[in-house]
Motif scaffolding. Structure first.
Motif, PDB file in Angstrom:
ATOM      1  N   PHE A   2      39.200  42.769  37.848  1.00  0.00           N
ATOM      2  CA  PHE A   2      37.912  42.195  38.249  1.00  0.00           C
ATOM      3  C   PHE A   2      37.536  41.063  37.296  1.00  0.00           C
ATOM      4  N   ARG A   3      36.948  40.006  37.841  1.00  0.00           N
ATOM      5  CA  ARG A   3      36.490  38.898  37.000  1.00  0.00           C
ATOM      6  C   ARG A   3      35.385  38.130  37.718  1.00  0.00           C
ATOM      7  N   PHE A   4      34.666  37.303  36.959  1.00  0.00           N
ATOM      8  CA  PHE A   4      33.723  36.333  37.519  1.00  0.00           C
ATOM      9  C   PHE A   4      34.356  34.947  37.361  1.00  0.00           C
ATOM     10  N   ASP A   5      34.495  34.235  38.480  1.00  0.00           N
ATOM     11  CA  ASP A   5      35.136  32.922  38.414  1.00  0.00           C
ATOM     12  C   ASP A   5      34.238  31.890  37.746  1.00  0.00           C
ATOM     13  N   ASN A   6      32.915  32.075  37.842  1.00  0.00           N
ATOM     14  CA  ASN A   6      31.956  31.176  37.184  1.00  0.00           C
ATOM     15  C   ASN A   6      31.068  31.986  36.237  1.00  0.00           C
ATOM     16  N   PRO A   7      31.625  32.530  35.170  1.00  0.00           N
ATOM     17  CA  PRO A   7      30.842  33.433  34.300  1.00  0.00           C
ATOM     18  C   PRO A   7      29.678  32.755  33.599  1.00  0.00           C
ATOM     19  N   ILE A   8      29.696  31.408  33.523  1.00  0.00           N
ATOM     20  CA  ILE A   8      28.618  30.702  32.840  1.00  0.00           C
ATOM     21  C   ILE A   8      27.268  30.978  33.520  1.00  0.00           C
ATOM     22  N   ARG A  75      30.365  34.279  41.334  1.00  0.00           N
ATOM     23  CA  ARG A  75      31.597  34.482  42.104  1.00  0.00           C
ATOM     24  C   ARG A  75      32.440  35.659  41.581  1.00  0.00           C
ATOM     25  N   PRO A  76      32.021  36.895  41.879  1.00  0.00           N
ATOM     26  CA  PRO A  76      32.848  38.047  41.516  1.00  0.00           C
ATOM     27  C   PRO A  76      34.142  38.061  42.332  1.00  0.00           C
ATOM     28  N   GLN A  77      35.247  38.355  41.675  1.00  0.00           N
ATOM     29  CA  GLN A  77      36.555  38.355  42.329  1.00  0.00           C
ATOM     30  C   GLN A  77      37.373  39.546  41.843  1.00  0.00           C
ATOM     31  N   ILE A  78      38.275  39.988  42.697  1.00  0.00           N
ATOM     32  CA  ILE A  78      39.225  41.049  42.341  1.00  0.00           C
ATOM     33  C   ILE A  78      40.627  40.548  42.631  1.00  0.00           C
ATOM     34  N   GLY A  79      41.526  40.698  41.645  1.00  0.00           N
ATOM     35  CA  GLY A  79      42.923  40.308  41.838  1.00  0.00           C
ATOM     36  C   GLY A  79      43.556  41.122  42.947  1.00  0.00           C
ATOM     37  N   SER A  80      44.135  40.437  43.920  1.00  0.00           N
ATOM     38  CA  SER A  80      44.637  41.128  45.105  1.00  0.00           C
ATOM     39  C   SER A  80      46.159  41.131  45.210  1.00  0.00           C
ATOM     40  N   LYS A  81      46.798  40.193  44.531  1.00  0.00           N
ATOM     41  CA  LYS A  81      48.252  40.114  44.622  1.00  0.00           C
ATOM     42  C   LYS A  81      48.857  40.098  43.231  1.00  0.00           C
ATOM     43  N   LEU A  82      49.904  40.865  43.059  1.00  0.00           N
ATOM     44  CA  LEU A  82      50.623  40.895  41.794  1.00  0.00           C
ATOM     45  C   LEU A  82      51.891  40.074  41.919  1.00  0.00           C
ATOM     46  N   ALA A  83      52.083  39.158  40.994  1.00  0.00           N
ATOM     47  CA  ALA A  83      53.318  38.374  40.966  1.00  0.00           C
ATOM     48  C   ALA A  83      54.209  38.925  39.855  1.00  0.00           C
ATOM     49  N   ASP A 304      40.573  37.733  45.476  1.00  0.00           N
ATOM     50  CA  ASP A 304      39.718  37.777  46.656  1.00  0.00           C
ATOM     51  C   ASP A 304      38.255  37.731  46.226  1.00  0.00           C
ATOM     52  N   GLU A 305      37.472  36.927  46.961  1.00  0.00           N
ATOM     53  CA  GLU A 305      36.035  36.846  46.688  1.00  0.00           C
ATOM     54  C   GLU A 305      35.359  38.166  47.067  1.00  0.00           C
TER      55      GLU A 305
END
Length: 330
Positions: A2-8, A75-83, A304-305
């Motif tokens: 989980f991350r925020f794309d615009n944490p500012i 913009r909360p996001q969750i990683g959806s694909k693992l490379a 993913d958003e």
């Protein structure tokens, strides 16, 4: 992940308590005006349709809507694909960064700590197939970021590093080296290196023994000594200088001799960090000599958003806020 794309934009969360303070002040001011106008009990009888409970419900709904809007624009996001790619080759590097108060000294611009963070960021920019981990230490040491190939997350963690993360002051290099040596990927055949960035002051002892122990595991220990030999005072957040109990300014000096001894024990290299870019070049050259091994990189390649659920909840709260009136039902 989980991350925020615009944490500012998360700084806007401060508007929530600020608006609460303003609202409470206005309610209190309204109460004073009512008491000046007449008897509060009599006024309540003359306005039986007014509902204080509904007023507070609408305020809580407004605060919830504001909170959700701030989270949405962050913009909360969750990683959806693992490379993953098991055929990539690289090295593993653990960076142990000293965040004791002496690292706030400004004999290296803009400060020892900020220069160290810039150095680490430049190092990350050179990595492509490698893994990196972050450890911060002062009187204690802890893992800020486990070893990973996700350089974006590594830079985010790096930005948040400051001396307030550790309350115990001092410079326990031995503890930092021990933690770093135990933080590599088990059974990995890739070349391993510990990069320890410090001014070397107030060492608690045991650092050389830990460097030798790391070397016995095939880990090279590089020491980046940051600061000037002449020393500098330690600025505090309020603009003053750190002083002794006698009121004398505390002056911090780079302990270069100790840094050299630890690097020699770990069969690595000591590099002096100053206002030039020499340290970057030397460190890059030394890391390039390490043996590359198979790296099983696991990184999030797509995110993913996650704002949709928050937006739906905000709309529901807004509709409830519109339907709830401040007056009672007749």
């Amino acid at each position: 992940m989980f991350r925020f794309d615009n944490p500012i934009y998360l700084w806007l969360l401060l508007l929530v308590p600020l608006s609460a303070v303003i609202y409470l002040y206005s309610v209190r001011k309204y109460g004073r005006r009512i008491r000046r106008f007449g008897n509060p009990a009599l006024i309540r009888q003359l306005s039986p349709m007014k509902s204080l409970r509904r007023m507070w419900i609408k305020f809580i709904l407004s605060e919830g809507i504001l909170l959700l809007l701030v989270l949405i624009i962050a913009r909360p996001q969750i990683g959806s694909k693992l490379a993953t790619n098991k055929h990539r080759e690289g090295i593993e590097t653990i960076i142990a960064l000293d965040i004791s108060n002496s690292m706030l000294a400004e004999d290296v611009a803009p400060s020892r700590l900020e220069k160290s963070k810039l150095l680490v960021e430049n190092l990350m920019s050179r990595f492509s197939e490698d893994k990196i981990g972050l450890i911060v230490f002062a009187g204690e040491a802890f893992v800020q970021l486990p070893i990973t190939s996700d350089y974006v997350s590594a830079k985010m963690f790096l930005d948040n590093i400051n001396p307030s993360l550790i309350g115990t002051q001092g410079t326990d290099i031995g503890k930092a080296l021990q933690l770093a040596a135990n933080s590599f990927t088990p059974n990995s055949k890739a070349g391993k290196a510990i990069i320890l960035i410090t001014d070397g002051e107030d060492n608690e002892g045991g650092a050389e023994a830990m460097a030798k122990q790391a070397r016995s595991k095939g880990i090279k220990v590089f020491i980046l000594g940051i600061g000037s030999r002449q020393g500098a005072v330690i600025p505090m957040p309020d603009g003053s200088e750190l002083k002794t109990s006698d009121g004398e300014p505390v002056k911090t000096h780079l302990n270069e001799e100790m840094c050299r001894q630890i690097a020699a024990a770990g069969q690595g290299v000591y590099v002096h960090v100053d206002n030039s870019n020499v340290a970057d070049a030397v460190l890059g050259r030394e890391l390039g000599k390490l043996q590359k091994g198979e790296i099983n990189n696991v990184v999030y390649s797509d995110f993913d958003e996650q704002f949709q659920a928050l937006a739906l909840l905000a709309v529901i709260l807004l509709m409830v806020d519109v339907l709830v009136l401040e007056r009672k039902k007749s």
